[in-house]
Design a protein around this motif. Structure first.
Motif, mmCIF file in Angstrom:
data_model
loop_
_atom_site.group_PDB
_atom_site.id
_atom_site.type_symbol
_atom_site.label_atom_id
_atom_site.label_comp_id
_atom_site.label_asym_id
_atom_site.label_seq_id
_atom_site.Cartn_x
_atom_site.Cartn_y
_atom_site.Cartn_z
ATOM 1 N N GLN A 121 23.140 12.571 4.249
ATOM 2 C CA GLN A 121 23.566 11.201 4.520
ATOM 3 C C GLN A 121 22.538 10.437 5.353
ATOM 4 N N ASP A 122 21.830 11.132 6.235
ATOM 5 C CA ASP A 122 20.793 10.448 7.017
ATOM 6 C C ASP A 122 19.708 9.870 6.122
ATOM 7 N N MET A 123 19.325 10.614 5.081
ATOM 8 C CA MET A 123 18.301 10.115 4.168
ATOM 9 C C MET A 123 18.826 8.955 3.326
ATOM 10 N N LEU A 124 20.080 9.043 2.888
ATOM 11 C CA LEU A 124 20.671 7.935 2.145
ATOM 12 C C LEU A 124 20.754 6.684 3.014
ATOM 13 N N ASP A 125 21.159 6.865 4.267
ATOM 14 C CA ASP A 125 21.213 5.728 5.193
ATOM 15 C C ASP A 125 19.819 5.147 5.414
ATOM 16 N N GLY A 126 18.809 6.027 5.465
ATOM 17 C CA GLY A 126 17.440 5.559 5.634
ATOM 18 C C GLY A 126 16.974 4.728 4.448
ATOM 19 N N LEU A 127 17.334 5.152 3.229
ATOM 20 C CA LEU A 127 16.957 4.385 2.044
ATOM 21 C C LEU A 127 17.671 3.036 2.013
ATOM 22 N N THR A 128 18.935 3.020 2.395
ATOM 23 C CA THR A 128 19.665 1.749 2.473
ATOM 24 C C THR A 128 19.010 0.818 3.496
ATOM 25 N N TRP A 129 18.649 1.372 4.631
ATOM 26 C CA TRP A 129 17.960 0.603 5.676
ATOM 27 C C TRP A 129 16.640 0.056 5.159
ATOM 28 N N LEU A 130 15.890 0.877 4.414
ATOM 29 C CA LEU A 130 14.610 0.440 3.850
ATOM 30 C C LEU A 130 14.818 -0.728 2.899
ATOM 31 N N LEU A 131 15.799 -0.627 2.022
ATOM 32 C CA LEU A 131 16.088 -1.727 1.092
ATOM 33 C C LEU A 131 16.496 -2.989 1.843
ATOM 34 N N ASP A 132 17.289 -2.833 2.883
ATOM 35 C CA ASP A 132 17.697 -3.996 3.684
ATOM 36 C C ASP A 132 16.487 -4.664 4.340
ATOM 37 N N GLU A 133 15.569 -3.854 4.866
ATOM 38 C CA GLU A 133 14.379 -4.409 5.510
ATOM 39 C C GLU A 133 13.475 -5.091 4.486
ATOM 40 N N CYS A 134 13.401 -4.538 3.279
ATOM 41 C CA CYS A 134 12.637 -5.199 2.217
ATOM 42 C C CYS A 134 13.260 -6.547 1.878
ATOM 43 N N GLN A 135 14.572 -6.580 1.774
ATOM 44 C CA GLN A 135 15.261 -7.832 1.434
ATOM 45 C C GLN A 135 14.976 -8.912 2.478
ATOM 46 N N LYS A 136 14.942 -8.539 3.736
ATOM 47 C CA LYS A 136 14.653 -9.516 4.794
ATOM 48 C C LYS A 136 13.293 -10.166 4.613
ATOM 49 N N ARG A 137 12.359 -9.431 4.000
ATOM 50 C CA ARG A 137 10.984 -9.909 3.857
ATOM 51 C C ARG A 137 10.695 -10.463 2.465
ATOM 52 N N GLY A 138 11.701 -10.523 1.616
ATOM 53 C CA GLY A 138 11.472 -10.990 0.259
ATOM 54 C C GLY A 138 10.724 -9.993 -0.602
ATOM 55 N N LEU A 139 10.805 -8.716 -0.256
ATOM 56 C CA LEU A 139 10.156 -7.651 -1.014
ATOM 57 C C LEU A 139 11.185 -6.899 -1.845
ATOM 58 N N GLN A 140 10.719 -6.247 -2.910
ATOM 59 C CA GLN A 140 11.583 -5.402 -3.715
ATOM 60 C C GLN A 140 10.910 -4.052 -3.959
ATOM 61 N N LEU A 141 11.732 -3.065 -4.316
ATOM 62 C CA LEU A 141 11.229 -1.717 -4.552
ATOM 63 C C LEU A 141 11.386 -1.315 -6.012
ATOM 64 N N MET A 142 10.327 -0.730 -6.560
ATOM 65 C CA MET A 142 10.439 0.060 -7.780
ATOM 66 C C MET A 142 10.723 1.484 -7.309
ATOM 67 N N LEU A 143 11.919 1.981 -7.589
ATOM 68 C CA LEU A 143 12.329 3.272 -7.064
ATOM 69 C C LEU A 143 12.009 4.377 -8.064
ATOM 70 N N CYS A 144 11.119 5.267 -7.656
ATOM 71 C CA CYS A 144 10.719 6.402 -8.467
ATOM 72 C C CYS A 144 11.712 7.540 -8.211
ATOM 73 N N LEU A 145 12.245 8.135 -9.289
ATOM 74 C CA LEU A 145 13.449 8.949 -9.179
ATOM 75 C C LEU A 145 13.220 10.451 -9.155
ATOM 76 N N THR A 146 12.032 10.917 -9.465
ATOM 77 C CA THR A 146 11.713 12.332 -9.287
ATOM 78 C C THR A 146 10.211 12.511 -9.367
ATOM 79 N N ASN A 147 9.749 13.720 -9.078
ATOM 80 C CA ASN A 147 8.316 13.997 -9.030
ATOM 81 C C ASN A 147 7.931 14.982 -10.120
ATOM 82 N N GLY A 148 6.855 14.650 -10.849
ATOM 83 C CA GLY A 148 6.312 15.594 -11.805
ATOM 84 C C GLY A 148 5.088 16.303 -11.268
#
Length: 286
Positions: A121-148
């Protein structure tokens, strides 16, 4: 909204490039201080091209946990720098499955008591926080969903370890061959379970720009490219079933095929033939 795959020349290719572009590519405007790579990408909606500049910054997620809990300002300073140079989209990891303590915690993990995959849950909360901080700055994320590739931060290799009950590599477990994921149906199902959780949780956040199926997926040994193309087709359709709105891409490195025999030595040991038509038909589907 649709997106098409970017094909770079050998001089331009970089693993961290956003692979989205229109018919005509706008000139890059600068370098991202976060990743020191230059990226151009655009989106298209109803044939109206809306250009944007983007960069890659892989470490945002793991440090967002620290920023959310401990006030670490590395993420905030990085976002401010990205905005300052004029980028509007950031390609960032939305995964961290490697239990190696050096990575500072996992987003999902296999509970040794019941064998179930669970979420931090800490990591999920961190990702939500990151998205919120991006929104404040007019930024958006392309979210990469796994690693090859590479093997860091879990990804496809970690799904295979979970599927086959293998010991983690940092604990002395065996290395998982590159491409084993594409022959392991259970591992692929675990990944799809993750997609359901993450996409349903974040698809309505205003700071989500698009989804990236995987960072540098590779299937060594399959010179036809059929295994990876089949997986891309099936998984792209699965993601579009969860979220028909956001653009979707796949973070392939880019390899030369039969039409460029003189360049195939640049493909390292991954002699993979990608069917460009298939990629375009599937990845841009809305």
């Amino acid at each position: 909204m649709i997106a098409t795959s970017l094909k770079l020349s050998s001089a331009q290719r970089t693993p961290s490039a956003l692979r989205l572009l229109p018919a005509r590519v706008p000139k890059p405007v600068g370098r991202c201080p976060a990743s020191r790579t230059r990226t151009v990408a655009v989106s298209a909606e109803r044939n109206n091209i809306k250009p944007f500049n983007g960069c890659n910054c892989y470490y945002l997620l793991t440090n967002s946990k620290k920023g959310y809990k401990d006030g670490n300002d590395l993420v905030l300073r990085t976002l401010d720098q990205i905005k300052e140079v004029g980028f509007t989209v950031i390609r960032a990891w939305a995964y961290q499955d490697d239990p190696d303590p050096r990575h500072g915690g996992t987003l999902q993990y296999k509970d040794p008591t019941d064998g179930q995959i669970k979420y931090n849950q800490d990591m999920l909360d961190g990702l939500t926080w990151l998205l919120d901080e991006c929104q404040k700055r007019g930024l958006q994320l392309m979210l990469c969903l796994t690693n090859g590739n590479p093997a860091d931060y879990g990804g496809m290799r970690q799904y295979v370890r979970w599927s086959q009950n293998l010991q983690n590599q940092y604990e002395g477990g065996p290395d998982v061959p590159n491409g084993a994921f594409f022959d392991d149906q259970k591992a692929q199902q675990l990944y799809q379970n993750y997609l359901v959780t993450m996409i349903n949780k974040y698809k309505n956040h205003p700071a989500v720009h698009s989804w990236d199926l995987a960072n540098e997926p590779r299937c060594k040994g399959d010179a036809t490219g059929n295994k990876m193309n089949r997986w891309i087709a099936e998984t792209a359709a699965f993601v579009k079933g969860l979220d028909p709105v956001h653009p979707l891409t796949v973070g392939v490195d880019g390899f030369f095929g039969p039409s460029s025999p003189g360049q195939r030595s640049c493909d390292m040991t991954y002699t993979i033939t990608f069917t460009a038509t298939l990629l375009l038909q599937v990845v841009i589907r809305t």
